[in-house]
Design a protein around this motif. Structure first.
Motif, PDB file in Angstrom:
ATOM      1  N   LYS A   1       0.835  -1.201   0.000  1.00 18.47           N
ATOM      2  CA  LYS A   1       0.000   0.000   0.000  1.00 18.47           C
ATOM      3  C   LYS A   1       0.866   1.245   0.000  1.00 18.47           C
ATOM      4  O   LYS A   1       1.814   1.365   0.772  1.00 18.47           O
ATOM      5  CB  LYS A   1      -0.923   0.002   1.231  1.00 18.47           C
ATOM      6  N   LEU A   2       0.549   2.164  -0.896  1.00 17.78           N
ATOM      7  CA  LEU A   2       1.294   3.417  -1.025  1.00 17.78           C
ATOM      8  C   LEU A   2       0.350   4.596  -0.866  1.00 17.78           C
ATOM      9  O   LEU A   2      -0.723   4.627  -1.475  1.00 17.78           O
ATOM     10  CB  LEU A   2       1.977   3.486  -2.392  1.00 17.78           C
ATOM     11  N   ALA A   3       0.738   5.562  -0.042  1.00 18.11           N
ATOM     12  CA  ALA A   3      -0.040   6.792   0.116  1.00 18.11           C
ATOM     13  C   ALA A   3       0.411   7.804  -0.929  1.00 18.11           C
ATOM     14  O   ALA A   3       1.568   8.189  -0.967  1.00 18.11           O
ATOM     15  CB  ALA A   3       0.144   7.359   1.522  1.00 18.11           C
ATOM     16  N   VAL A   4      -0.507   8.191  -1.804  1.00 19.78           N
ATOM     17  CA  VAL A   4      -0.235   9.204  -2.823  1.00 19.78           C
ATOM     18  C   VAL A   4      -0.860  10.510  -2.356  1.00 19.78           C
ATOM     19  O   VAL A   4      -2.068  10.574  -2.102  1.00 19.78           O
ATOM     20  CB  VAL A   4      -0.813   8.788  -4.191  1.00 19.78           C
ATOM     21  N   LYS A   5      -0.037  11.555  -2.235  1.00 26.19           N
ATOM     22  CA  LYS A   5      -0.525  12.844  -1.745  1.00 26.19           C
ATOM     23  C   LYS A   5      -0.048  13.958  -2.663  1.00 26.19           C
ATOM     24  O   LYS A   5       1.028  13.866  -3.256  1.00 26.19           O
ATOM     25  CB  LYS A   5      -0.024  13.109  -0.319  1.00 26.19           C
ATOM     26  N   GLY A   6      -0.855  14.998  -2.786  1.00 23.84           N
ATOM     27  CA  GLY A   6      -0.462  16.110  -3.632  1.00 23.84           C
ATOM     28  C   GLY A   6      -1.417  17.276  -3.533  1.00 23.84           C
ATOM     29  O   GLY A   6      -2.347  17.277  -2.716  1.00 23.84           O
ATOM     30  N   ILE A   7      -1.182  18.272  -4.388  1.00 22.64           N
ATOM     31  CA  ILE A   7      -2.024  19.471  -4.439  1.00 22.64           C
ATOM     32  C   ILE A   7      -2.309  19.795  -5.902  1.00 22.64           C
ATOM     33  O   ILE A   7      -1.393  19.846  -6.721  1.00 22.64           O
ATOM     34  CB  ILE A   7      -1.340  20.671  -3.765  1.00 22.64           C
ATOM     35  N   ALA A   8      -3.585  20.010  -6.234  1.00 19.69           N
ATOM     36  CA  ALA A   8      -3.998  20.404  -7.581  1.00 19.69           C
ATOM     37  C   ALA A   8      -4.592  21.807  -7.533  1.00 19.69           C
ATOM     38  O   ALA A   8      -5.418  22.104  -6.661  1.00 19.69           O
ATOM     39  CB  ALA A   8      -5.023  19.414  -8.146  1.00 19.69           C
ATOM     40  N   THR A   9      -4.157  22.661  -8.444  1.00 20.52           N
ATOM     41  CA  THR A   9      -4.642  24.046  -8.458  1.00 20.52           C
ATOM     42  C   THR A   9      -4.981  24.468  -9.886  1.00 20.52           C
ATOM     43  O   THR A   9      -4.422  23.946 -10.853  1.00 20.52           O
ATOM     44  CB  THR A   9      -3.591  25.014  -7.883  1.00 20.52           C
ATOM     45  N   ASP A  10      -5.894  25.446  -9.997  1.00 18.50           N
ATOM     46  CA  ASP A  10      -6.265  25.999 -11.288  1.00 18.50           C
ATOM     47  C   ASP A  10      -6.961  27.329 -11.042  1.00 18.50           C
ATOM     48  O   ASP A  10      -7.699  27.486 -10.053  1.00 18.50           O
ATOM     49  CB  ASP A  10      -7.197  25.047 -12.055  1.00 18.50           C
ATOM     50  N   GLU A  11      -6.752  28.292 -11.946  1.00 19.11           N
ATOM     51  CA  GLU A  11      -7.346  29.616 -11.771  1.00 19.11           C
ATOM     52  C   GLU A  11      -8.868  29.562 -11.750  1.00 19.11           C
ATOM     53  O   GLU A  11      -9.522  30.335 -11.044  1.00 19.11           O
ATOM     54  CB  GLU A  11      -6.872  30.547 -12.888  1.00 19.11           C
ATOM     55  N   SER A  12      -9.450  28.660 -12.538  1.00 16.46           N
ATOM     56  CA  SER A  12     -10.908  28.576 -12.588  1.00 16.46           C
ATOM     57  C   SER A  12     -11.478  27.614 -11.559  1.00 16.46           C
ATOM     58  O   SER A  12     -12.687  27.438 -11.470  1.00 16.46           O
ATOM     59  CB  SER A  12     -11.345  28.134 -13.995  1.00 16.46           C
ATOM     60  N   GLY A  13     -10.598  26.977 -10.785  1.00 21.28           N
ATOM     61  CA  GLY A  13     -11.039  26.035  -9.769  1.00 21.28           C
ATOM     62  C   GLY A  13     -10.876  24.597 -10.222  1.00 21.28           C
ATOM     63  O   GLY A  13     -11.039  24.284 -11.405  1.00 21.28           O
ATOM     64  N   VAL A  14     -10.533  23.731  -9.292  1.00 19.37           N
ATOM     65  CA  VAL A  14     -10.364  22.309  -9.594  1.00 19.37           C
ATOM     66  C   VAL A  14     -11.682  21.593  -9.308  1.00 19.37           C
ATOM     67  O   VAL A  14     -12.185  21.618  -8.186  1.00 19.37           O
ATOM     68  CB  VAL A  14      -9.228  21.697  -8.755  1.00 19.37           C
ATOM     69  N   ALA A  15     -12.241  20.973 -10.340  1.00 22.09           N
ATOM     70  CA  ALA A  15     -13.522  20.293 -10.188  1.00 22.09           C
ATOM     71  C   ALA A  15     -13.354  18.914  -9.561  1.00 22.09           C
ATOM     72  O   ALA A  15     -14.155  18.515  -8.708  1.00 22.09           O
ATOM     73  CB  ALA A  15     -14.211  20.167 -11.541  1.00 22.09           C
ATOM     74  N   SER A  16     -12.313  18.182  -9.976  1.00 22.34           N
ATOM     75  CA  SER A  16     -12.126  16.836  -9.444  1.00 22.34           C
ATOM     76  C   SER A  16     -10.698  16.370  -9.674  1.00 22.34           C
ATOM     77  O   SER A  16      -9.992  16.879 -10.549  1.00 22.34           O
ATOM     78  CB  SER A  16     -13.104  15.841 -10.087  1.00 22.34           C
ATOM     79  N   VAL A  17     -10.299  15.390  -8.870  1.00 27.94           N
ATOM     80  CA  VAL A  17      -8.994  14.735  -9.004  1.00 27.94           C
ATOM     81  C   VAL A  17      -9.227  13.236  -8.949  1.00 27.94           C
ATOM     82  O   VAL A  17     -10.013  12.751  -8.120  1.00 27.94           O
ATOM     83  CB  VAL A  17      -8.023  15.159  -7.882  1.00 27.94           C
ATOM     84  N   THR A  18      -8.569  12.505  -9.829  1.00 27.06           N
ATOM     85  CA  THR A  18      -8.664  11.051  -9.816  1.00 27.06           C
ATOM     86  C   THR A  18      -7.282  10.443  -9.672  1.00 27.06           C
ATOM     87  O   THR A  18      -6.297  11.000 -10.147  1.00 27.06           O
ATOM     88  CB  THR A  18      -9.314  10.507 -11.103  1.00 27.06           C
ATOM     89  N   VAL A  19      -7.221   9.319  -8.990  1.00 27.21           N
ATOM     90  CA  VAL A  19      -5.992   8.536  -8.867  1.00 27.21           C
ATOM     91  C   VAL A  19      -6.301   7.141  -9.402  1.00 27.21           C
ATOM     92  O   VAL A  19      -7.161   6.448  -8.855  1.00 27.21           O
ATOM     93  CB  VAL A  19      -5.507   8.469  -7.411  1.00 27.21           C
TER      94      VAL A  19
END
Length: 379
Positions: free
Chosen positions: A60-78
């Motif tokens: 098991k691996l923990a994947v962590k991060g930050i997603a940004t966008d000027e218009s807003g981030v609607a969703s993130v998938t892994v």
């Protein structure tokens, strides 16, 4: 008459052309702005800046991060599964890995349907072999929790803390075989730090070693003689949001690990514990000394300064982090204690180039019993 008629026709054509141009210009001006900017994805864990990553243990691996966008981030998938994101765009997900090479695909979508993605290639292999003492017996592991905060929300930001943490993480992982967990900026809230401390503590075995590295603001309350680490969301007028370092040492007291080292690069870092002067010479040979230090429980601190403000980095790293990384990269021996690292390679360098003097101390009432944190360089 014909000339007059030709002039009138010419004037009509010119006015019609001008009107058409005006209409086209108006039409163009009211065209809606089309957003084609792709979201930004920053992967915090695992560290992937050197190509494929070899995992030390576990499926098991923990994947962590930050997603940004000027218009807003609607969703993130892994790997195609949508994950929860907070107001700052931070996300985390646990991924199960098969033995051998695997790929993890992290994708971010903004409110206008733009998509960006990062592909992480990993190689799940066996545990990293570590020499737990100078005779090579024992199979404990090295773990590290590294915290770096630049973007404080309510107080003055820092410039080099995140870069310090990323560089130290790379050296600990690549040269010393540490299993690393990194918290930076939005992930380094008080609850986030406390949660990771508790999680790692529960995973540790009696033969393991734990290093905690903190780069951020610190504060010492002289009236109560209490020192604090300031999380990313700390308010300078609300002490209840700060993290008392006694909470950290309480976790160490409950920790099963044989050896624990806190490296604190913050203002007033030396106030975490009382001073202690170890006898470096020991009895017999240096190998004998290292055996004794490695075999005894230890809870020790390397502080970037004492009861004083310390310098932030103006050129990439703080004075302390720069000396710490150089010492770990080119140590005087392949096996050494935290006290040796400080006195032989860090203290003079930092004190000679800044107004601060690094310190080595025992963290009392936390399980210390005469040992020291021992580094074993793998390459």
């Amino acid at each position: 008459m014909l000339i007059r008629l030709a002039v009138m026709v010419l004037l009509f054509i010119c006015s019609a052309t001008a009107a058409l141009a005006v209409r086209q210009k108006v039409k163009m001006s009211v065209q809606p702005h089309v957003d084609t900017t792709l979201p930004s994805i920053v992967i915090i864990s695992p560290i992937v800046n050197r190509g494929p990553v070899t995992l030390a243990k576990g499926a098991k691996l923990a994947v962590k991060g930050i997603a940004t966008d000027e218009s807003g981030v609607a969703s993130v998938t892994v790997n195609g599964k949508e994950v929860t994101i907070d107001d700052q765009g931070a996300f985390a997900a646990d991924v199960m890995l098969n033995p051998g090479q695997s790929q993890i695909v992290v994708a971010a979508f903004d409110a206008n349907g733009n998509k960006s993605q990062q592909v992480i290639t990993l190689n799940r292999s066996g545990s990293v072999p570590l020499a737990d003492n100078v005779n090579g017996s024992g199979q404990g592991k090295n773990y590290a929790l590294l915290i770096g905060i630049n973007g404080y929300k309510n107080i003055q930001p820092l410039t080099s803390a995140i870069n310090d943490v990323n560089t130290v993480t790379q050296v600990l992982r690549d040269d010393y075989g540490f299993v690393t967990t990194v918290l930076i900026d939005a992930m380094a809230t008080r609850s986030g730090i406390a949660r990771e401390l508790a999680r790692i503590r529960k995973e540790l075995n009696p033969e393991d070693r734990l290093l905690i590295y903190y780069a951020g603001h610190g504060f010492h309350d002289k009236e109560t003689d209490t020192s604090y680490w300031l999380p990313v969301d700390a308010d300078q007028n609300e002490v209840t949001e700060w993290l008392p370092t006694r909470d950290v040492t309480d976790e160490l007291h409950r920790c099963k690990a044989r050896q624990v080292l806190i490296v604190s690069d913050s203002c007033y870092a030396g106030t975490i514990s009382r001073s202690f002067n170890p006898n470096l010479a020991g009895e017999g040979s240096r190998n004998n000394y290292l055996q004794k230090m490695m075999g005894k429980p230890s809870r020790v601190l390397i502080a970037s300064g004492g009861n004083e403000p310390v310098a932030d980095g103006a050129t990439g790293h703080s004075p302390f982090a720069d000396a710490f990384v150089k010492a770990l990269t080119s140590p005087f021996d392949t096996q050494f204690t935290a006290e040796e690292l400080l006195t032989r390679q860090i203290k003079e360098s930092v004190a000679g180039h800044s107004a601060q003097t690094p310190q080595y101390k025992v963290i009392h009432n936390s399980g210390h019993d005469g040992g020291d944190f021992v580094f074993v360089k793998l390459r």
